[in-house]
Enzyme design. Sequence first.
Site, PDB file in Angstrom:
ATOM      1  CG  ASP A  35      -1.863   5.553   8.044  1.00  0.00           C
ATOM      2  OD1 ASP A  35      -0.697   5.135   8.122  1.00  0.00           O
ATOM      3  OD2 ASP A  35      -2.511   5.557   6.974  1.00  0.00           O
ATOM      4  CB  SER A  56      -0.956   0.011   1.191  1.00  0.00           C
ATOM      5  OG  SER A  56      -0.249  -0.118   2.413  1.00  0.00           O
ATOM      6  CG  HIS A  95      -0.520   4.240   4.328  1.00  0.00           C
ATOM      7  ND1 HIS A  95      -1.043   3.459   5.335  1.00  0.00           N
ATOM      8  CD2 HIS A  95      -0.330   3.421   3.273  1.00  0.00           C
ATOM      9  CE1 HIS A  95      -1.166   2.211   4.908  1.00  0.00           C
ATOM     10  NE2 HIS A  95      -0.730   2.157   3.656  1.00  0.00           N
TER      11      HIS A  95
END
Length: 419
Positions: free
Chosen positions: A387, A150, A390
């Site tokens: 998070d 990702s 990312h």
Amino acid sequence: MDNNKFPPRQLPTFQIFTKKELKITFCFLFLILITLLIIPFSFQPTSLFFSLGFRFRFRRPPISDVNSLTKPVCDFSKGRWVWDETYPIQLYDEDCPFLDPGFRCRKNGRLDKGYRNWRWQPENCLLPRFNASDFLNRSRNGRIVFAGDSIGRNQWESFLCMLSQGVSNKSLIYEEHGKPISKHRGFLSFMFFEYNLTVQYYRLPFLVTIDRPPLGAPKIVKGTIRVDKLHWYFDRWAGADVLVFNGGHWWNSDKTTKMGLYFQEGESVNMKMDVMDAFSKSLKTWRSWVLANFNAKRDFVFFCSFAPVHYRNGTWNEGGNCDDNKEPETKQENIQLEPQSNNLVSQVLEGMNSAQLLNITYLSEIRKDGHPSKYREPGTPIDAPQDCSHWCLPGVPDTWNELLYAHLLAKNFRTMTTR
């Protein structure tokens, strides 16, 4: 830069002056010289003084000739982040239709926006500004593939948004199979219709095949990671013009053995194989495929180094956070050591003319301020983990794509149909 020299200058001629006139003239010239020396360096520093480099509010000079930067002698991975208020204007904003909601940090409630104003400045050379129109023309009738986890998707979405700035009619950019960009786990293929260019993303966290346990495997084995067998997606990529791979984030015990995924080589499962040994074997499998299928003079293959995470006060599932980070790291002692996965990638790339490293680790390590943190997509539970792996978009992955563009310029990249 080419070897063109400046034309020779002719010394100016002067009339004969009196001593008084000469003194006045020399004083005037001296004042002009001092002024010229001082003014270019009179920009004001911000409140923070970097130990890793100086931070300035600074306008970058325009780059008009992309071709003048096609052969840099430069390691783009070494440098510093500088403050540049014009930088976000060059790229795109969160209204770009190709972004996952989870990467739109400002729309998700993040109030500070300084994380968008940092520009990477390599040592001893200039990083070419991303020119979407130039990239599109060089890529006409081509195919660009991103494959990995990702984090690679993060970079791919950034790339789509950056490249779309060269297209006036955004409706002529579309997913070829009508698939939505959000929450998609397979592959996505976007067509830039005016240029007959496809830009694809394949979700492959391990790159190699995930398989069922072979007959006779221990009951603890829920599945196997076939370190000597690439995913069948690889059959689709022969003939691609540019391939950008990434990996490493899933190669840990939490996402392998603790989930019942063990490593298989040949027909047997090796219950004692270390995760990093397995990653090394999978990279060697990847290397063999690249050497057999790609030509260094015609194709452009990259493997991204590890993109750091910035969880503090715990891991991602133990209350780790990063929402207090509003500026890049300033203390050298807080910079993490080179991850082991990078050493393995470097070893497998050694001697490969048909693939090269896209080194993003150090520049990303400094940018602890660039993550979504608690500003996640709408509908995320309040107690969900932050998070810190990312990246917000626009943000740090845009710089990864500028590095990609610079490397391609250095290799005089063009698709076969545009040469």
